[in-house]
Design a protein around this motif. Sequence first.
Motif, PDB file in Angstrom:
ATOM      1  N   LEU A  72       0.862  -1.179   0.000  1.00 16.24           N
ATOM      2  CA  LEU A  72       0.000   0.000   0.000  1.00 16.24           C
ATOM      3  C   LEU A  72       0.898   1.228   0.000  1.00 16.24           C
ATOM      4  CD1 LEU A  72      -2.656  -1.133   2.660  1.00 16.24           C
ATOM      5  CD2 LEU A  72      -2.920  -1.118   0.170  1.00 16.24           C
ATOM      6  N   GLY A  73       0.653   2.125  -0.914  1.00 17.80           N
ATOM      7  CA  GLY A  73       1.563   3.226  -1.128  1.00 17.80           C
ATOM      8  C   GLY A  73       1.434   4.359  -0.126  1.00 17.80           C
ATOM      9  N   ILE A  74       2.405   5.247  -0.197  1.00 14.55           N
ATOM     10  CA  ILE A  74       2.380   6.513   0.538  1.00 14.55           C
ATOM     11  C   ILE A  74       2.406   7.616  -0.510  1.00 14.55           C
ATOM     12  CG2 ILE A  74       3.560   8.005   2.184  1.00 14.55           C
ATOM     13  CD1 ILE A  74       4.854   5.514   3.375  1.00 14.55           C
ATOM     14  N   GLY A  75       1.355   8.387  -0.573  1.00 14.08           N
ATOM     15  CA  GLY A  75       1.286   9.488  -1.521  1.00 14.08           C
ATOM     16  C   GLY A  75       1.746  10.770  -0.875  1.00 14.08           C
ATOM     17  N   ASP A  76       0.813  11.710  -0.679  1.00 13.63           N
ATOM     18  CA  ASP A  76       1.151  12.953  -0.016  1.00 13.63           C
ATOM     19  C   ASP A  76       1.692  12.659   1.387  1.00 13.63           C
ATOM     20  OD1 ASP A  76       0.768  16.035   0.189  1.00 13.63           O
ATOM     21  OD2 ASP A  76      -0.128  15.234   2.015  1.00 13.63           O
ATOM     22  N   PRO A  92       3.772  14.151   7.963  1.00  9.77           N
ATOM     23  CA  PRO A  92       3.448  12.729   7.814  1.00  9.77           C
ATOM     24  C   PRO A  92       2.051  12.521   7.235  1.00  9.77           C
ATOM     25  CG  PRO A  92       3.258  13.405  10.104  1.00  9.77           C
ATOM     26  CD  PRO A  92       3.861  14.564   9.370  1.00  9.77           C
ATOM     27  N   PRO A  93       1.867  11.439   6.486  1.00  6.13           N
ATOM     28  CA  PRO A  93       0.540  11.140   5.931  1.00  6.13           C
ATOM     29  C   PRO A  93      -0.438  10.734   7.027  1.00  6.13           C
ATOM     30  CG  PRO A  93       2.050   9.326   5.526  1.00  6.13           C
ATOM     31  CD  PRO A  93       2.874  10.431   6.109  1.00  6.13           C
ATOM     32  N   ASP A 159      -5.071  11.579   0.300  1.00  7.64           N
ATOM     33  CA  ASP A 159      -3.974  10.663   0.597  1.00  7.64           C
ATOM     34  C   ASP A 159      -3.040  10.475  -0.591  1.00  7.64           C
ATOM     35  OD1 ASP A 159      -4.933  10.026   3.233  1.00  7.64           O
ATOM     36  OD2 ASP A 159      -6.482   8.818   2.278  1.00  7.64           O
ATOM     37  N   GLU A 160      -3.548  10.675  -1.798  1.00 12.29           N
ATOM     38  CA  GLU A 160      -2.721  10.443  -2.972  1.00 12.29           C
ATOM     39  C   GLU A 160      -1.984  11.715  -3.410  1.00 12.29           C
ATOM     40  OE1 GLU A 160      -4.420   7.845  -6.046  1.00 12.29           O
ATOM     41  OE2 GLU A 160      -6.091   7.495  -4.667  1.00 12.29           O
TER      42      GLU A 160
END
Length: 437
Positions: A72-76, A92-93, A159-160
């Motif tokens: 699962l990605g980390i966007g912004d 931090p996200p 989040d993206e």
Amino acid sequence: MRAALFAVCLAGAAGAGEVPQSLSDADFSSHDPEEVRLGQLLFYDPILSGNREVSCATCHHPRFATGDGLSLGIGDGGKGLGPERIADPDNPPEQRIPRNAPPLFNLGHGDVTVLFADGRIERDATRPSGFRTPLEEEMVNGFAGLLSAQTMFPVLSPDEMAGHYQENEISKAVRQGRLTGEGGAWDLIAALIRAIPAYQERFESVYPEIEDGRPLDFTDISNAIAAFMAEEWRSEDSAFDRHLRGEATLTGPAAEGMELFYGEAGCVACHSGPLLSDFGFHVMGAPQLGPGKAERFETHQRDLGRFRVTGREADRYAFRTPMLRNVTRTGPWGHAGGHADLRAFLRDHMAPRAGLDADMRDVVLPPLDGIAPDWAVMDSGSDREDIRAAIPIPDRVASEAELTALLAFLTALEDPVALSGRLGIPDAVPSGLPVDR
């Protein structure tokens, strides 16, 4: 005569009518090379994100087969690229991106009628825009096709790409529900592009109506990016594709795997057609991790898949069948990236009930502080049993030999040209912002 004999051989090897026809130029959209090059710059430019730090390529990078190499990605709120991406301690996200980043291969093919794992964007001729999307009546006209309509929804996701409330003017507009129209999030992004002379000039050279005075609109940005994606990652020259065209023949374990795929293993029941997907929605019992697809006011971490779009009980935990070109390179696998090993994924995919009880911690999740436990759903007996009860197919225990053969066939779906991309990563982008490499 040779073509006829070839067709007979295919039918005899894998069941009449099941092996698809080869892909052809007529199946794909075509685009002006200048539009494609414009789309390339926009795809890699962080200017489209609220905090000017995330581009489309951050989560869909050629280094990771158009994904990000994460479960699962980390966007912004992230720093770095791929499996090395971590939370930015200064911003931090709030959570991980809820679903695994989908690959981008062959999205310009005419058979692609629905996008996202839950199908929340799909062609619909009864809608004024030609698409059914979460925006419903707010959806604007001007998108050139389904891929264009899909491409620009990530910029609305906090989040993206958009960022979180009060961080920037775009995230504020999203939080307030101002998405389309003057002053909406899309309009604000278009204004950023219009303010960069190099972009304005390129848009005028690609779209005559802009040269004639029409303001550069958000849909123009989306159309250019979609054109780039369709051309850059068109995948049609794998060993399997050459086999279908009669230019070569699969042999050894790959041939055995193809026979299993189209025969006893039953993969073709969902992975049918030239793109190896029926674009339907099926409950396969893949493990759920991460934040799920709950609304901010909800407290659970479940991802009910297609159910969130249709509200039909039969669609609980159903997800769209993915296409399979280059699948060996697009891990981690599953809608939530629950498997980092493709062999293990195949084993559990064929016997999903048993898979739900297997050791499923083989994932790629950079640590994030202050978020809900990633395995809350699978650690909950009731949630795990809810997923298990929704699975409609019996478990099929695959032998090690069968798994080896199926992996060999899936490897025959790799296309080196598509994996590397045709234009590649630009040296710089007009905004002057850093390019993810």
